[in-house]
Design a protein around this motif. Structure first.
Motif, PDB file in Angstrom:
ATOM      1  N   ASN A 142      88.860   9.302  28.385  1.00  0.00           N
ATOM      2  CA  ASN A 142      87.859   9.915  27.514  1.00  0.00           C
ATOM      3  C   ASN A 142      88.109   9.596  26.037  1.00  0.00           C
ATOM      4  O   ASN A 142      89.152   9.072  25.665  1.00  0.00           O
ATOM      5  CB  ASN A 142      87.865  11.436  27.743  1.00  0.00           C
ATOM      6  N   HIS A 143      87.109   9.954  25.224  1.00  0.00           N
ATOM      7  CA  HIS A 143      87.154   9.788  23.768  1.00  0.00           C
ATOM      8  C   HIS A 143      87.220   8.318  23.349  1.00  0.00           C
ATOM      9  O   HIS A 143      87.893   7.963  22.367  1.00  0.00           O
ATOM     10  CB  HIS A 143      88.345  10.555  23.171  1.00  0.00           C
ATOM     11  N   SER A 176      82.890   8.632  27.122  1.00  0.00           N
ATOM     12  CA  SER A 176      82.789   9.520  25.968  1.00  0.00           C
ATOM     13  C   SER A 176      81.552  10.372  26.166  1.00  0.00           C
ATOM     14  O   SER A 176      80.675  10.054  26.986  1.00  0.00           O
ATOM     15  CB  SER A 176      82.695   8.734  24.657  1.00  0.00           C
TER      16      SER A 176
END
Length: 204
Positions: A142-143, A176
């Motif tokens: 993620n991110h 994301s």
């Protein structure tokens, strides 16, 4: 055409409409799968699941213990048990593994080296746990929208996924909150793995 023929034609059309509506039957039930979702605090587990459920971001609160969400897809319903990722909660994760049919592991690809090391240790532990080691894994990096995010190849190498997960069913996907289509595609791939495991069990 006589009035009798016209009447017969209309009656036959009514019959076809009735048959189409009443004999079609209810649509087949979507299969349901029970999944466990783990990852460190701040990895974004709650936000990603809320995004899939079309919940408002203003209502998202970090999970401290555990929560359950039914995440609907066109071909399946995923009952996801999300476990809090704080230090004092992670030691109890294994108590909630029983009955799981798949695993979602969320990591913060832009985290500090210390947190990334902790995430690696937790993922290794999960991949080797007796109640999880044979299950399909979806690993979400993620991110990816953050400047410090590691690439998928960097994460795969750092987490030693190739040797550790050899012979297992697993997917590593970057994601994301900004790209819900990629997120949905990741879960669709997980559903495919769950269906494959079901089919194999039926053949045994």
């Amino acid at each position: 055409m006589s009035d009798l023929r016209i009447t017969e034609a209309f009656l036959y059309m009514d019959y076809l409409c009735f048959r189409a509506l009443c004999c079609k039957g209810p649509p087949p039930a979507r299969p349901e799968y029970d999944l466990v979702c783990i990852g460190l605090t701040g990895s974004g587990k709650t936000s990603l699941l809320s995004k899939l459920c079309s919940e408002s971001p203003e209502t998202v609160v970090s999970t401290t213990g555990f929560s359950i969400k039914a995440v609907p897809f066109q071909n399946a319903i995923l009952n996801v048990k999300e476990l809090g990722g704080a230090d004092n909660i992670r030691k109890y994760w294994s108590r909630y593994y029983q009955g799981s049919q798949g695993v979602i592991f969320v990591l913060d690809s832009a985290s500090s080296e210390d947190d990334l090391e902790t995430a690696r240790n937790e993922l290794h532990s999960a991949l080797q746990h007796p109640q999880l080691c044979t299950l399909p894994f979806l690993i979400l990096a993620n991110h990816q929208d953050k400047p410090a995010a590691r690439s998928v190849q960097e994460i795969k190498k750092y987490f030693e996924l190739e040797p550790l997960a050899r012979g297992k069913r697993w997917i590593l996907q970057p994601c994301s909150l900004d790209d819900v289509d990629v997120l949905k595609e990741s879960f669709s791939q997980l559903i495919n793995l769950l269906e494959e495991k079901d089919h194999e069990a039926m053949r045994m």
